[in-house]
Write an enzyme that holds these catalytic residues in place. Structure first.
Site, mmCIF file in Angstrom:
data_model
loop_
_atom_site.group_PDB
_atom_site.id
_atom_site.type_symbol
_atom_site.label_atom_id
_atom_site.label_comp_id
_atom_site.label_asym_id
_atom_site.label_seq_id
_atom_site.Cartn_x
_atom_site.Cartn_y
_atom_site.Cartn_z
ATOM 1 N N SER A 64 0.860 -1.178 0.000
ATOM 2 C CA SER A 64 0.000 0.000 0.000
ATOM 3 C C SER A 64 0.892 1.222 0.000
ATOM 4 O O SER A 64 1.899 1.250 0.723
ATOM 5 C CB SER A 64 -0.894 0.054 1.245
ATOM 6 N N GLU A 71 -1.039 19.049 -5.008
ATOM 7 C CA GLU A 71 -2.294 19.114 -5.759
ATOM 8 C C GLU A 71 -3.260 18.010 -5.345
ATOM 9 O O GLU A 71 -4.253 17.787 -6.013
ATOM 10 C CB GLU A 71 -1.995 19.000 -7.253
ATOM 11 N N SER A 72 -3.015 17.276 -4.274
ATOM 12 C CA SER A 72 -3.904 16.289 -3.636
ATOM 13 C C SER A 72 -3.208 14.943 -3.399
ATOM 14 O O SER A 72 -2.399 14.856 -2.487
ATOM 15 C CB SER A 72 -5.258 16.149 -4.319
ATOM 16 N N HIS A 77 -2.757 0.255 -4.131
ATOM 17 C CA HIS A 77 -2.814 -0.987 -3.351
ATOM 18 C C HIS A 77 -2.623 -2.129 -4.342
ATOM 19 O O HIS A 77 -3.283 -2.156 -5.387
ATOM 20 C CB HIS A 77 -4.159 -1.134 -2.630
ATOM 21 N N CYS A 92 -6.570 18.727 -7.472
ATOM 22 C CA CYS A 92 -7.337 19.968 -7.472
ATOM 23 C C CYS A 92 -6.782 20.939 -8.509
ATOM 24 O O CYS A 92 -7.279 22.053 -8.635
ATOM 25 C CB CYS A 92 -7.303 20.610 -6.083
#
Lengths: 127, 127
Positions: A64, A71-72, A77, A92
């Site tokens: 993971s 920007e986010s 996974h 974003c």
């Protein structure tokens, strides 16, 4: 028509890609270092600015990982036993080259099949 | 009908919730410490096992945060100026109480409106 009437703003605040990578190279999906390297390379291709990265090896197998970007985020996974990886990319910023990054991820994980869905986030109730 | 015929396995490897929280309490969305506290409480309510947490305050305002959990992840991005937060919760475990956690998130962020979408991940091509 009243030109002062509020109209809904349909520009989303964020865009969110859910990426299904199937029939991947399983040896790559097992190795946390390799998964991290590929994800960081994809973020670089997208022109994302990485804030922090966190990748974990799970037992008996599977990885993971998260990249928090200015920007986010990017997350992954992996299920080596199914040759499958679930990736999501949230941004974003309208400027990131996300499609380019997704193509590179498909190549680097050796995915024979890929499915991509794009969702607009934060455009529902704003006026 | 040939009972040895392979049939698609429709059990997903993961479930992924995209949660739109609208008309939230904006003061909460501005504060990284408060956002982290609420996200960790929600993960606890879901019975998730937190591996690591990473929360960042952005300027002039807004928070991005990730919890990597044994069962996948929680992420959040907040736009206080729009009273909006985008949350996603990914789990590979059928046992987590995700709906309970989502209800708690709505309450704790004071969201007057919420939209939740659930996607199955990793069920497309398996046989």
């Amino acid at each position: 028509m009243d030109k002062h009437m509020k109209t809904p703003n349909r520009n989303p605040l964020g865009r969110h890609w859910l990426v299904e990578l199937q029939e991947c190279t399983t040896a790559i999906l097992r190795e946390v270092a390799e998964v991290e390297r590929i994800m960081r390379a994809a973020a670089a291709t997208a022109n994302a600015s990485i804030v922090s990265g966190h990748f974990h090896q799970f037992q008996p197998y599977g990885v993971s990982g998260v990249l928090v970007i200015e920007e986010s985020h990017f997350t992954i996974h992996t299920w080596p036993e199914h040759a499958y990886a679930a990736i999501d990319i949230f941004t974003c910023s309208p400027d990131l080259e996300v499609e380019l990054a997704i193509g590179q991820l498909q190549t680097d994980f050796g995915a024979q099949q890929m499915e991509v869905q794009l969702f607009k986030r934060g455009s529902l109730l704003m006026v």
